[in-house]
Design an enzyme around this catalytic site. Structure first.
Site, PDB file in Angstrom:
ATOM      1  CG  ASP A 265      13.670   0.424   6.774  1.00  0.00           C
ATOM      2  OD1 ASP A 265      14.231  -0.661   7.037  1.00  0.00           O
ATOM      3  OD2 ASP A 265      13.514   0.840   5.616  1.00  0.00           O
TER       4      ASP A 265
ATOM      5  CE1 TYR B 276      15.750   4.201   6.087  1.00  0.00           C
ATOM      6  CE2 TYR B 276      14.559   5.147   7.917  1.00  0.00           C
ATOM      7  CZ  TYR B 276      14.572   4.449   6.727  1.00  0.00           C
ATOM      8  OH  TYR B 276      13.401   4.002   6.181  1.00  0.00           O
TER       9      TYR B 276
ATOM     10  CG  HIS C   6      10.078   0.021  -2.138  1.00  0.00           C
ATOM     11  ND1 HIS C   6      11.361  -0.201  -2.564  1.00  0.00           N
ATOM     12  CD2 HIS C   6      10.171   0.900  -1.115  1.00  0.00           C
ATOM     13  CE1 HIS C   6      12.208   0.508  -1.825  1.00  0.00           C
ATOM     14  NE2 HIS C   6      11.511   1.180  -0.942  1.00  0.00           N
TER      15      HIS C   6
END
Ligand SMILES: *[C@@H]1O[C@H](CO)[C@@H](O)[C@H](O)[C@H]1NC(C)=O
Ligand SMILES: *[C@@H]1O[C@H](CO)[C@@H](O)[C@H](O)[C@H]1NC(C)=O
Length: 337
Positions: free
Chosen positions: A88, A91, A229
């Site tokens: 990641d 973004y 998560h």
């Protein structure tokens, strides 16, 4: 379409089938070796120091610049050899292409301190797959910033430690079965089953071959996590058994925007999350029903690790560069466990 046209024109389906099979293999079946191999030659005394950061590229916002500043300070103090990015990287939707200004605005200009001018060994996260995933893998980016080394999956041999970087996003079913409005760049991943099987086989073989003192696997998604998560079930089913069988010491990941250290009764692996490079403070902090959570921090931060042949030491830092958790293990103790 191609198949229809072929079968309509040709009276001999066998030739069609042969051509189609060839086209299929050439275009879609990834080569059997999914793991590329890199080497890093560090200091002569075989000690190794590096920082780990994940989930960061937001143009300096959400404390990204503050964290970068502290990484520079700690990087200098520890005389680091390289930086690991757990994915990641950009973004919200990865890079748009190799010329996307986000590359410089969220990477080059942010991590600008001298001590961070080292190789950045990086993998893709799920947000990176929402853009042009291949752009981040393109060696062209090294002409803009020579630190950037991003591959899908690779081994990094440093002498005393072997690193195994794994592309975990394609393991996660929900991105395929329920992508919502998101479009993922799965070029190079299909057929998915074959890709994942090859990757796991390669990892198993590379781990078996490894004679390094420390075996460290890096992925974007957590295997164990108590944050937003939680555990990644696909990785518990498919990846974890390979790590357990091969005596892996550390599994390092991002994805959850926190810092945490977890260990479980059924193996010796330390599960380390460093996914707090920018946005954080999700407010999630579940209990784990199976594993011991030694440390959890919901805010921004990063991790350092220092390895010698007989000792490993990790430290988590917050946005002020303050050490907020540290843990070390010695090789003797380790082999008795
Ligand atoms: C930046 O870090 C400080 C200190 O941890 C925190 O109070 C603040 O909320 C953070 N800012 C953001 C946008 O997360
Ligand atoms: C492991 O070693 C074997 C034998 O030397 C070699 O054929 C194989 O390619 C190696 N595997 C990896 C993933 O490096």
């Amino acid at each position: 379409m191609l198949a229809m046209a072929c079968f309509q024109k040709q009276k001999t389906p066998f030739i069609c089938l042969t051509i189609l099979t060839l086209v299929f293999w050439l275009n879609w079946v990834p080569s059997v070796a999914e793991l590329q191999r890199l080497e890093h030659h560090g200091k002569s005394d075989e000690s190794l120091g590096f920082l780990v950061i994940g989930d960061w590229g937001r143009g300096g916002l959400y404390n990204q610049s503050e964290i970068a500043f502290q990484m520079g300070r700690i990087g200098k103090k520890l005389d680091i050899d390289f930086v690991i990015s757990t994915g990641d990287n950009f973004y919200d939707n990865g890079l748009k292409g190799v010329n996307d200004p986000a590359f410089q605005e969220s990477f080059t200009k942010i991590y600008s301190q001298k001590s961070l001018q080292k190789p950045w060994y990086s993998i893709l996260g799920n947000h990176d797959y929402r853009g042009d995933a291949k752009a981040q893998l393109n060696p062209m980016l090294r002409k803009i910033d020579s630190r950037w080394i991003c591959l899908r999956s690779f081994t990094l041999n440093t002498g005393s430690a072997d690193f195994f970087f794994m592309d975990t996003t394609p393991f996660v079913d929900v991105y395929f079965t329920d992508p919502e409005e998101r479009v993922y760049d799965w070029r190079g991943i299909y057929p998915r089953e074959i890709y994942l099987n090859n990757l796991l086989k390669d990892l198993d073989s590379a781990l078996r071959n490894s004679t390094a003192e420390w075996k460290i696997v890096v992925g974007h998604h957590a295997i164990r996590s108590i944050s937003h998560h939680g555990d990644t079930l696909e990785l518990i089913d498919q990846l974890l058994p390979v790590l357990e069988m091969n005596g892996v010491d550390f599994y390092v990941n991002g994805h959850d925007h926190c810092l945490q250290r977890i260990s479980c009764p059924d193996n010796r692996i330390q599960f380390l999350t460093s996914g707090a490079g920018s946005k954080a403070w999700r407010g999630d902090d579940k209990k784990h029903d199976k594993c011991a959570v030694h440390f959890f921090y919901d805010g921004q931060g990063f991790m350092s690790m220092q390895l010698k042949s007989t000792e490993a030491k990790m430290v988590f830092y917050d946005v002020f560069g303050q050490p907020i958790h540290q843990w070390s293990v010695s090789r003797m103790l380790h082999s008795e466990m």
